[in-house]
Design a protein around this motif. Structure first.
Motif, PDB file in Angstrom:
ATOM      1  N   LYS A  51      32.040  28.069  50.515  1.00 11.25           N
ATOM      2  CA  LYS A  51      32.583  28.853  51.628  1.00 11.25           C
ATOM      3  C   LYS A  51      32.821  30.269  51.118  1.00 11.25           C
ATOM      4  N   SER A  52      32.056  31.208  51.658  1.00  8.17           N
ATOM      5  CA  SER A  52      32.030  32.562  51.108  1.00  8.17           C
ATOM      6  C   SER A  52      33.386  33.239  51.184  1.00  8.17           C
ATOM      7  N   GLY A  53      33.656  34.038  50.135  1.00  9.08           N
ATOM      8  CA  GLY A  53      34.893  34.795  50.066  1.00  9.08           C
ATOM      9  C   GLY A  53      34.644  36.273  50.298  1.00  9.08           C
ATOM     10  N   VAL A  54      35.123  37.103  49.378  1.00  9.46           N
ATOM     11  CA  VAL A  54      35.036  38.552  49.507  1.00  9.46           C
ATOM     12  C   VAL A  54      33.903  39.069  48.632  1.00  9.46           C
ATOM     13  N   SER A  55      33.009  39.849  49.228  1.00 10.54           N
ATOM     14  CA  SER A  55      31.882  40.406  48.486  1.00 10.54           C
ATOM     15  C   SER A  55      32.368  41.426  47.457  1.00 10.54           C
ATOM     16  N   ILE A  56      31.847  41.336  46.240  1.00 10.46           N
ATOM     17  CA  ILE A  56      32.218  42.263  45.164  1.00 10.46           C
ATOM     18  C   ILE A  56      30.997  43.073  44.719  1.00 10.46           C
ATOM     19  N   SER A 102      30.906  37.721  44.202  1.00  8.13           N
ATOM     20  CA  SER A 102      31.994  37.604  45.167  1.00  8.13           C
ATOM     21  C   SER A 102      33.188  36.918  44.525  1.00  8.13           C
ATOM     22  N   ALA A 103      34.322  37.002  45.212  1.00  9.62           N
ATOM     23  CA  ALA A 103      35.558  36.369  44.752  1.00  9.62           C
ATOM     24  C   ALA A 103      36.224  35.659  45.927  1.00  9.62           C
ATOM     25  N   ALA A 104      37.236  34.864  45.620  1.00  9.83           N
ATOM     26  CA  ALA A 104      37.983  34.102  46.637  1.00  9.83           C
ATOM     27  C   ALA A 104      37.090  33.132  47.395  1.00  9.83           C
TER      28      ALA A 104
END
Length: 208
Positions: A106-111, A144-146
């Protein structure tokens, strides 16, 4: 078949000798049991510790082997993980290998930034909004993160694993990703691959 970029011979010799020493120790314990007053319990704890040290040594070696074909940044990861371990900052780092992960995570925040030790540590610093999820690394970049990973239902040692460890196992059960975990409670470091969790020694310089 996992890509591995290592010379196995030196480590195999070391592990063979370590295991041989444990076998010799076990043989001495068996001989000691002929004495009716001998208590095995204390020695069993020592034997378990010896086997754990061997497992950690092997896992640390193989972790480098598994990571080196997929990222040049494992020195940054190693230093960051050691710092997080000492400070007991929990972490969950996914190294994407051959398999695509879009349908499992489940995708988080793009880095989309270069993986560096300071960036990695800052993401997992307590209080950072991104620290609870997983970081995904593709080659030398934090994508990405989170991110939220699928959870495993596996038990280890007869007790339920924590959420980070279940997440690491869950993704490794469904893909070829390698997932590093830092325990917030103990500072201990493990990695999951092929549905198995392995402890590593994060307190040795260059360990990972």
């Amino acid at each position: 078949m996992d890509k591995i970029n290592c010379d196995f011979s030196p480590m195999h010799k070391i592990l063979t000798e370590d295991i041989r020493q444990v076998i010799i120790a076990l043989q001495h314990k068996v001989a000691s049991m002929e004495n009716e007053t001998y208590c095995l319990l204390t020695d069993l704890e020592k034997i378990k510790e010896d086997f754990l040290k061997i497992e950690m040594k092997a896992a640390t070696f193989y972790l480098n082997c598994y990571l080196s074909p997929f990222t040049e940044k494992y020195p940054d990861v190693s230093r960051g993980i050691q710092t997080m371990s000492k400070q007991r900052h929990g972490g969950l780092i996914v190294f994407q290998r051959e398999d695509a992960l879009e349908n499992l995570v489940k995708s988080g925040v793009s880095i989309h930034a270069e993986l560096t030790q300071p960036l990695l540590e800052s993401i997992f610093f307590p209080g950072n909004p991104l620290h609870d999820g997983a970081v995904i690394v593709n080659q030398n970049q934090i994508v990405s993160a989170a991110n939220v990973l699928p959870l495993s239902g596996k038990f280890t040692g007869g007790k339920k694993l924590g959420t980070r460890h279940r997440a690491a196992l869950g993704l490794s059960e469904q893909s070829d990703a390698l997932v590093l975990v830092v325990s917030e409670e103990t500072g201990k470091v493990s990695f999951a691959i092929n549905g198995e969790l392995h402890p590593i020694n994060s307190h040795v310089p260059g360990a990972i």
